[in-house]
Every structure is written in structure tokens, then in C-alpha cells.
Write a protein that holds these residues in place. Sequence first.
Motif, PDB file in Angstrom:
ATOM      1  N   ASN A  76       0.805  -1.229   0.000  1.00  0.00           N
ATOM      2  CA  ASN A  76       0.000   0.000   0.000  1.00  0.00           C
ATOM      3  C   ASN A  76       0.833   1.272   0.000  1.00  0.00           C
ATOM      4  O   ASN A  76       0.349   2.325   0.403  1.00  0.00           O
ATOM      5  CB  ASN A  76      -1.000   0.009   1.166  1.00  0.00           C
ATOM      6  CG  ASN A  76      -1.964  -1.147   1.089  1.00  0.00           C
ATOM      7  OD1 ASN A  76      -2.503  -1.435   0.019  1.00  0.00           O
ATOM      8  ND2 ASN A  76      -2.153  -1.847   2.183  1.00  0.00           N
ATOM      9  N   THR A  77       2.081   1.187  -0.459  1.00  0.00           N
ATOM     10  CA  THR A  77       2.909   2.381  -0.601  1.00  0.00           C
ATOM     11  C   THR A  77       2.470   3.129  -1.859  1.00  0.00           C
ATOM     12  O   THR A  77       2.311   2.533  -2.918  1.00  0.00           O
ATOM     13  CB  THR A  77       4.401   2.009  -0.694  1.00  0.00           C
ATOM     14  OG1 THR A  77       4.804   1.421   0.537  1.00  0.00           O
ATOM     15  CG2 THR A  77       5.260   3.227  -0.974  1.00  0.00           C
ATOM     16  N   SER A  78       2.303   4.429  -1.731  1.00  0.00           N
ATOM     17  CA  SER A  78       1.925   5.255  -2.884  1.00  0.00           C
ATOM     18  C   SER A  78       3.177   5.721  -3.621  1.00  0.00           C
ATOM     19  O   SER A  78       4.298   5.678  -3.090  1.00  0.00           O
ATOM     20  CB  SER A  78       1.127   6.476  -2.418  1.00  0.00           C
ATOM     21  OG  SER A  78       1.965   7.350  -1.685  1.00  0.00           O
ATOM     22  N   LEU A  99       9.989  18.710 -10.172  1.00  0.00           N
ATOM     23  CA  LEU A  99       9.245  18.109 -11.277  1.00  0.00           C
ATOM     24  C   LEU A  99       9.828  16.748 -11.620  1.00  0.00           C
ATOM     25  O   LEU A  99      10.984  16.646 -12.008  1.00  0.00           O
ATOM     26  CB  LEU A  99       9.317  18.997 -12.515  1.00  0.00           C
ATOM     27  CG  LEU A  99       8.772  20.419 -12.366  1.00  0.00           C
ATOM     28  CD1 LEU A  99       9.069  21.217 -13.628  1.00  0.00           C
ATOM     29  CD2 LEU A  99       7.288  20.377 -12.097  1.00  0.00           C
ATOM     30  N   ILE A 100       9.021  15.726 -11.455  1.00  0.00           N
ATOM     31  CA  ILE A 100       9.418  14.383 -11.868  1.00  0.00           C
ATOM     32  C   ILE A 100       8.244  13.772 -12.625  1.00  0.00           C
ATOM     33  O   ILE A 100       7.107  13.836 -12.178  1.00  0.00           O
ATOM     34  CB  ILE A 100       9.752  13.479 -10.661  1.00  0.00           C
ATOM     35  CG1 ILE A 100      11.047  13.922 -10.014  1.00  0.00           C
ATOM     36  CG2 ILE A 100       9.871  12.028 -11.092  1.00  0.00           C
ATOM     37  CD1 ILE A 100      11.497  13.002  -8.895  1.00  0.00           C
ATOM     38  N   GLN A 101       8.553  13.221 -13.773  1.00  0.00           N
ATOM     39  CA  GLN A 101       7.547  12.483 -14.526  1.00  0.00           C
ATOM     40  C   GLN A 101       7.633  11.033 -14.066  1.00  0.00           C
ATOM     41  O   GLN A 101       8.715  10.465 -13.970  1.00  0.00           O
ATOM     42  CB  GLN A 101       7.823  12.586 -16.020  1.00  0.00           C
ATOM     43  CG  GLN A 101       6.762  11.934 -16.862  1.00  0.00           C
ATOM     44  CD  GLN A 101       6.942  12.284 -18.331  1.00  0.00           C
ATOM     45  OE1 GLN A 101       7.529  13.293 -18.673  1.00  0.00           O
ATOM     46  NE2 GLN A 101       6.433  11.416 -19.179  1.00  0.00           N
ATOM     47  N   VAL A 102       6.483  10.437 -13.768  1.00  0.00           N
ATOM     48  CA  VAL A 102       6.441   9.083 -13.230  1.00  0.00           C
ATOM     49  C   VAL A 102       5.568   8.212 -14.125  1.00  0.00           C
ATOM     50  O   VAL A 102       4.480   8.622 -14.533  1.00  0.00           O
ATOM     51  CB  VAL A 102       5.847   9.080 -11.798  1.00  0.00           C
ATOM     52  CG1 VAL A 102       5.812   7.673 -11.237  1.00  0.00           C
ATOM     53  CG2 VAL A 102       6.617  10.024 -10.888  1.00  0.00           C
ATOM     54  N   THR A 130      -0.698  10.296 -13.304  1.00  0.00           N
ATOM     55  CA  THR A 130      -1.113  11.690 -13.157  1.00  0.00           C
ATOM     56  C   THR A 130      -1.377  12.048 -11.699  1.00  0.00           C
ATOM     57  O   THR A 130      -1.431  13.214 -11.355  1.00  0.00           O
ATOM     58  CB  THR A 130      -2.383  11.977 -13.987  1.00  0.00           C
ATOM     59  OG1 THR A 130      -3.411  11.070 -13.590  1.00  0.00           O
ATOM     60  CG2 THR A 130      -2.101  11.818 -15.474  1.00  0.00           C
ATOM     61  N   SER A 131      -1.528  11.043 -10.850  1.00  0.00           N
ATOM     62  CA  SER A 131      -1.732  11.262  -9.420  1.00  0.00           C
ATOM     63  C   SER A 131      -0.690  10.466  -8.655  1.00  0.00           C
ATOM     64  O   SER A 131      -0.503   9.269  -8.900  1.00  0.00           O
ATOM     65  CB  SER A 131      -3.124  10.815  -8.988  1.00  0.00           C
ATOM     66  OG  SER A 131      -3.215  10.792  -7.576  1.00  0.00           O
ATOM     67  N   ARG A 132      -0.026  11.109  -7.731  1.00  0.00           N
ATOM     68  CA  ARG A 132       0.982  10.416  -6.932  1.00  0.00           C
ATOM     69  C   ARG A 132       0.363   9.591  -5.819  1.00  0.00           C
ATOM     70  O   ARG A 132       1.060   9.012  -5.008  1.00  0.00           O
ATOM     71  CB  ARG A 132       1.985  11.419  -6.385  1.00  0.00           C
ATOM     72  CG  ARG A 132       2.838  11.997  -7.499  1.00  0.00           C
ATOM     73  CD  ARG A 132       4.041  12.657  -6.960  1.00  0.00           C
ATOM     74  NE  ARG A 132       4.875  13.165  -8.024  1.00  0.00           N
ATOM     75  CZ  ARG A 132       5.932  13.907  -7.830  1.00  0.00           C
ATOM     76  NH1 ARG A 132       6.286  14.221  -6.608  1.00  0.00           N
ATOM     77  NH2 ARG A 132       6.642  14.327  -8.831  1.00  0.00           N
ATOM     78  N   ASP A 133      -0.961   9.533  -5.782  1.00  0.00           N
ATOM     79  CA  ASP A 133      -1.660   8.701  -4.799  1.00  0.00           C
ATOM     80  C   ASP A 133      -1.785   7.256  -5.278  1.00  0.00           C
ATOM     81  O   ASP A 133      -2.304   6.414  -4.544  1.00  0.00           O
ATOM     82  CB  ASP A 133      -3.067   9.259  -4.529  1.00  0.00           C
ATOM     83  CG  ASP A 133      -3.027  10.602  -3.832  1.00  0.00           C
ATOM     84  OD1 ASP A 133      -2.042  10.871  -3.108  1.00  0.00           O
ATOM     85  OD2 ASP A 133      -3.969  11.387  -4.006  1.00  0.00           O
ATOM     86  N   VAL A 134      -1.324   6.964  -6.488  1.00  0.00           N
ATOM     87  CA  VAL A 134      -1.401   5.609  -7.032  1.00  0.00           C
ATOM     88  C   VAL A 134      -0.645   4.663  -6.106  1.00  0.00           C
ATOM     89  O   VAL A 134       0.488   4.936  -5.697  1.00  0.00           O
ATOM     90  CB  VAL A 134      -0.807   5.565  -8.454  1.00  0.00           C
ATOM     91  CG1 VAL A 134      -0.624   4.147  -8.937  1.00  0.00           C
ATOM     92  CG2 VAL A 134      -1.683   6.353  -9.410  1.00  0.00           C
ATOM     93  N   ILE A 135      -1.273   3.537  -5.770  1.00  0.00           N
ATOM     94  CA  ILE A 135      -0.681   2.535  -4.889  1.00  0.00           C
ATOM     95  C   ILE A 135       0.135   1.542  -5.725  1.00  0.00           C
ATOM     96  O   ILE A 135      -0.328   1.060  -6.763  1.00  0.00           O
ATOM     97  CB  ILE A 135      -1.772   1.787  -4.093  1.00  0.00           C
ATOM     98  CG1 ILE A 135      -2.560   2.774  -3.221  1.00  0.00           C
ATOM     99  CG2 ILE A 135      -1.172   0.661  -3.261  1.00  0.00           C
ATOM    100  CD1 ILE A 135      -1.748   3.496  -2.181  1.00  0.00           C
ATOM    101  N   LEU A 136       1.331   1.259  -5.254  1.00  0.00           N
ATOM    102  CA  LEU A 136       2.219   0.336  -5.955  1.00  0.00           C
ATOM    103  C   LEU A 136       1.949  -1.108  -5.535  1.00  0.00           C
ATOM    104  O   LEU A 136       1.484  -1.355  -4.423  1.00  0.00           O
ATOM    105  CB  LEU A 136       3.674   0.710  -5.663  1.00  0.00           C
ATOM    106  CG  LEU A 136       4.057   2.117  -6.150  1.00  0.00           C
ATOM    107  CD1 LEU A 136       5.418   2.507  -5.627  1.00  0.00           C
ATOM    108  CD2 LEU A 136       4.015   2.184  -7.667  1.00  0.00           C
ATOM    109  N   HIS A 137       2.272  -2.037  -6.452  1.00  0.00           N
ATOM    110  CA  HIS A 137       2.044  -3.459  -6.210  1.00  0.00           C
ATOM    111  C   HIS A 137       3.332  -4.234  -6.468  1.00  0.00           C
ATOM    112  O   HIS A 137       4.240  -3.754  -7.160  1.00  0.00           O
ATOM    113  CB  HIS A 137       0.937  -3.981  -7.118  1.00  0.00           C
ATOM    114  CG  HIS A 137      -0.380  -3.316  -6.902  1.00  0.00           C
ATOM    115  ND1 HIS A 137      -0.523  -1.987  -6.694  1.00  0.00           N
ATOM    116  CD2 HIS A 137      -1.631  -3.807  -6.855  1.00  0.00           C
ATOM    117  CE1 HIS A 137      -1.804  -1.678  -6.533  1.00  0.00           C
ATOM    118  NE2 HIS A 137      -2.497  -2.773  -6.627  1.00  0.00           N
TER     119      HIS A 137
END
Length: 94
Positions: free
Chosen positions: A35-37, A61-64, A72-79
Motif C-alpha cells: 500500500n505504498t503510494s 518536477l518528476i515524470q512518473v 497523473t496522481s501520486r496517490d497511485v498505490i504500488l504493487h
Amino acid sequence: MVEEGRGLIRVKVVFLGILADITGMSIEYLDIPENTSVDSLIAFLSEKHSPLSDWLSKVPLIQVSVNGVDVTSRDVILHNGDEVVLSTPLYEGG
């Protein structure tokens, strides 16, 4: 970064362009809590690589992208198994 009771996942972080120069590496594998964003990952990387923190304080500024999809949102949870690519918005080429 690990809280009790939370499992770990492994992600691959790819640094492109100047971010590879700043961190001194182009690829890093990390074991991070479930659940790390994306935002938390970037904060962790900034703590781990102090030159990155210094750079981000001047040029925040970092493109991810995660698994080839721009985030587009840094709230995306990684898996587990995700590939996170970090670059500057103007990065071109390899």
C-alpha cells in the motif's frame, strides 16, 4: 518505512537522464511496504539519496510512469513487481 503488520512488496525503480546521474544508478530494486503510494516512494527515495532531495527542492518536477503508464496522481498505490520509471518532464532518449 516498514510498519508492523504490513507485508513487503518488491518494485523496480528506473532513473532516467539527470535522475540517474543524481542518484548514481539507473536501476534500483526496493522492498517497500504494501500500500505504498508513488508519493511515499518518491519521499523515501529522497531520504535515501540526499542529492535527489536537494535537486527536488530546486526543481520539484518528476515524470512518473508505472508499468509503462504515465501517472497523473501520486496517490497511485504500488504493487509487487511494479516498474516505476522516474524522469524529468523534458527527458528524451536513453
